[in-house]
Design an enzyme around this catalytic site. Structure first.
Site, PDB file in Angstrom:
ATOM      1  N   CYS A  69       0.701  -1.178   0.067  1.00  0.00           N
ATOM      2  CA  CYS A  69       0.103   0.074  -0.051  1.00  0.00           C
ATOM      3  C   CYS A  69       1.093   1.641   0.131  1.00  0.00           C
ATOM      4  CB  CYS A  69      -1.260  -0.191   1.790  1.00  0.00           C
ATOM      5  SG  CYS A  69      -1.737   1.808   1.691  1.00  0.00           S
ATOM      6  N   CYS A  75      -1.497   6.669   6.123  1.00  0.00           N
ATOM      7  CA  CYS A  75      -2.908   6.092   6.655  1.00  0.00           C
ATOM      8  C   CYS A  75      -2.711   5.340   8.363  1.00  0.00           C
ATOM      9  CB  CYS A  75      -2.462   5.520   6.216  1.00  0.00           C
ATOM     10  SG  CYS A  75      -4.349   4.206   5.845  1.00  0.00           S
ATOM     11  N   CYS A 156      -7.288   1.374  -1.196  1.00  0.00           N
ATOM     12  CA  CYS A 156      -7.091   0.712   0.462  1.00  0.00           C
ATOM     13  C   CYS A 156      -7.343  -0.874   0.314  1.00  0.00           C
ATOM     14  CB  CYS A 156      -8.168   1.184   0.742  1.00  0.00           C
ATOM     15  SG  CYS A 156      -8.400   0.685   2.751  1.00  0.00           S
ATOM     16  N   PHE A 289     -24.573 -10.314  24.422  1.00  0.00           N
ATOM     17  CA  PHE A 289     -24.259  -9.336  23.063  1.00  0.00           C
ATOM     18  C   PHE A 289     -24.509 -10.151  21.879  1.00  0.00           C
ATOM     19  CE2 PHE A 289     -21.426  -9.348  27.407  1.00  0.00           C
ATOM     20  CZ  PHE A 289     -21.731  -8.167  27.387  1.00  0.00           C
ATOM     21  N   GLU A 310     -29.533  -8.313  24.624  1.00  0.00           N
ATOM     22  CA  GLU A 310     -29.251  -7.424  22.960  1.00  0.00           C
ATOM     23  C   GLU A 310     -29.145  -5.727  23.531  1.00  0.00           C
ATOM     24  OE1 GLU A 310     -26.470  -5.018  21.079  1.00  0.00           O
ATOM     25  OE2 GLU A 310     -26.267  -6.887  21.408  1.00  0.00           O
ATOM     26  N   ASP A 355     -19.830 -12.628  23.384  1.00  0.00           N
ATOM     27  CA  ASP A 355     -18.754 -11.854  22.385  1.00  0.00           C
ATOM     28  C   ASP A 355     -19.419  -9.966  23.207  1.00  0.00           C
ATOM     29  OD1 ASP A 355     -18.318 -10.660  20.122  1.00  0.00           O
ATOM     30  OD2 ASP A 355     -19.231 -11.204  18.635  1.00  0.00           O
ATOM     31  N   CYS A 382     -12.560  -8.803  21.457  1.00  0.00           N
ATOM     32  CA  CYS A 382     -11.688  -8.086  20.495  1.00  0.00           C
ATOM     33  C   CYS A 382     -10.697  -7.514  21.155  1.00  0.00           C
ATOM     34  CB  CYS A 382     -12.536  -7.689  19.467  1.00  0.00           C
ATOM     35  SG  CYS A 382     -13.520  -6.340  20.683  1.00  0.00           S
TER      36      CYS A 382
END
Length: 431
Positions: A69, A75, A156, A289, A310, A355, A382
């Site tokens: 890239c 970026c 991208c 979640f 949720e 999650d 995450c």
């Protein structure tokens, strides 16, 4: 500007930086590889650490690769394009294992199976900014790392082909001066076939021109299926189209609305669902979640009852529609926070799927999970730091074991070329 300092990179750490030491201070610097000797310009100096940028790579690693890239390093999107993909996976596994041990005292000595992605063209969703460029004209791109300064782009490599075509079409509209001056942000989401588009536009003020804006985008982007315009001055939303897009994962199709979260890696969704499901079957599963129901829907084919929880209103609407469309009679939706749900829940589940967002699971929710004592927990994370904290609460350590033992740790590489780590951990209740 302080004088450059020379350091040897010891290892990579979570966040995309390399770690080194200099005269008793810890040094952090991006875009490096372990064992490289580099000269850095200090950008931030504190009592115990220095954060800098590379001035010169004196002894490059034999593993260093040329980034494909042209915007890499400017970026703010990618961190690892200078590292071959197989090595990215190895470093992420090492960082995950080290973070679990350091922050959660979770010493996992077992294997970490890796679910690899194609390293480029994987993103199904992007968010572009529009701002004055270096030449004064309006440009489209991403913000530079740690700043509000635009990095104007024309391609991208981590975005899907449809999204790159969309980027080119919008850049042409900007160059010809056809986009309204108040347009500040565009989010584009492509479906499973990389064909149909969902668009979110953020404008300073629509000034009654939303219909014209919709017509302009549909003319330039025939694949646009639904478009939402957010007038930031009034905080009003105007919808053009059905308000959602259909996304197929494995045997199931999901309705995904403009303001709902959905995983961004178009190649790993089916594999991720299979990894969460594994061979799990039983009487009762809780999907906490739950989002739009990525796991709730297939769970309904394996469990007699599924409760999907949720709190986000937009996601809950999609979740309800997806559960109804699945044809399964057993799932039901609880539109509330996970903490509030667990406070009143008493029945013991066979499986709990977690999650959570990057902040992890609240301490009081973890305490309630320990009380209701599910037979198995699958935790999709995450953020390895909050994962380590939460696993410490559920599993403890060798000296102080708690109610659960870790049976599997997986690395699901949803974000190639970046430092982000998605981990899947399976926990079983101790006998």
């Amino acid at each position: 500007m302080p004088n450059p300092i020379d350091v040897r990179i010891e290892k990579l750490i979570y966040g995309g930086e390399g770690l080194a030491h200099h005269e008793g201070q810890t040094v952090f610097v991006p875009f490096v590889l372990p064992d490289e000797s580099v000269s850095i310009e200090p950008m931030e100096k504190r009592k115990k650490f220095i954060r800098g940028r590379v001035a010169q790579i004196k002894t490059p690693s034999a593993d260093r690769a040329a980034a494909p890239c042209p915007y890499f390093g400017v970026c703010g999107g990618c961190n690892y394009q200078h590292i071959p993909y197989e090595l990215q996976l190895r470093y992420k596994s090492e960082i995950l294992r080290e973070t679990l041990a350091r922050l959660g005292r979770v010493h996992w000595d077992g294997p970490i199976p890796t679910h690899a992605s194609p390293p480029f063209a994987y993103r199904n969703r992007v968010q572009w900014k529009i701002a004055p460029g270096e030449r004064g004209s309006r440009e489209i791109g991403y913000f530079q790392a740690g700043s509000q300064k635009l990095c104007a782009i024309r391609q991208c490599p981590i975005a899907s082909p449809r999204l790159n075509d969309t980027l080119g079409a919008i850049a042409n509209l900007l160059e010809t001066g056809r986009l309204p001056a108040g347009l500040r942000e565009i989010e584009a989401f492509a479906d499973h076939d990389d064909d149909r588009l969902l668009l979110n536009l953020g404008v300073d003020a629509a000034n009654g021109a939303s219909a014209e804006m919709d017509a302009l985008f549909r003319s330039a982007l025939p694949s646009a299926e639904t478009l939402l315009i957010h007038d930031r001055r009034t905080d009003n939303f105007e919808l053009f189209g059905p308000g959602h897009i259909s996304y197929r994962v494995g045997e199931h199709s999901y309705r995904i609305g403009h303001l709902s979260f959905f995983q961004v890696n178009r190649f790993l969704l089916d594999e991720m669902v299979r990894a969460v499901m594994a061979e799990g079957r039983g009487r009762l599963a809780l999907d906490l979640f739950a989002g739009v129901g990525l796991f709730s829907v297939p769970l309904a084919n394996r469990f007699e009852r599924v409760i999907a929880v949720e709190s986000n209103a937009a996601a809950a609407r999609d979740l309800e529609a997806n559960l109804q469309a699945s044809g399964a009679a057993s799932p039901n939706l609880r539109h509330m926070t996970v903490e509030a749900f667990l406070e009143q829940w008493q029945e013991r589940p066979d499986l709990v799927v977690l999650d959570p967002p990057r902040t992890g699971v609240a301490a009081r929710a973890l305490a309630r999970l320990l009380k209701i004592a599910p037979k198995e927990i699958v935790y999709l994370s995450c953020d390895p730091a909050t994962l380590a904290r939460d696993l410490g609460a559920l599993a403890g350590d060798a000296q102080n074991p708690r109610d659960y033992r870790i049976s599997e740790v997986h690395l699901v590489d949803i974000f190639p070329q970046t430092y982000h780590i998605e981990a899947l951990v399976r926990l079983s209740r101790r006998a």
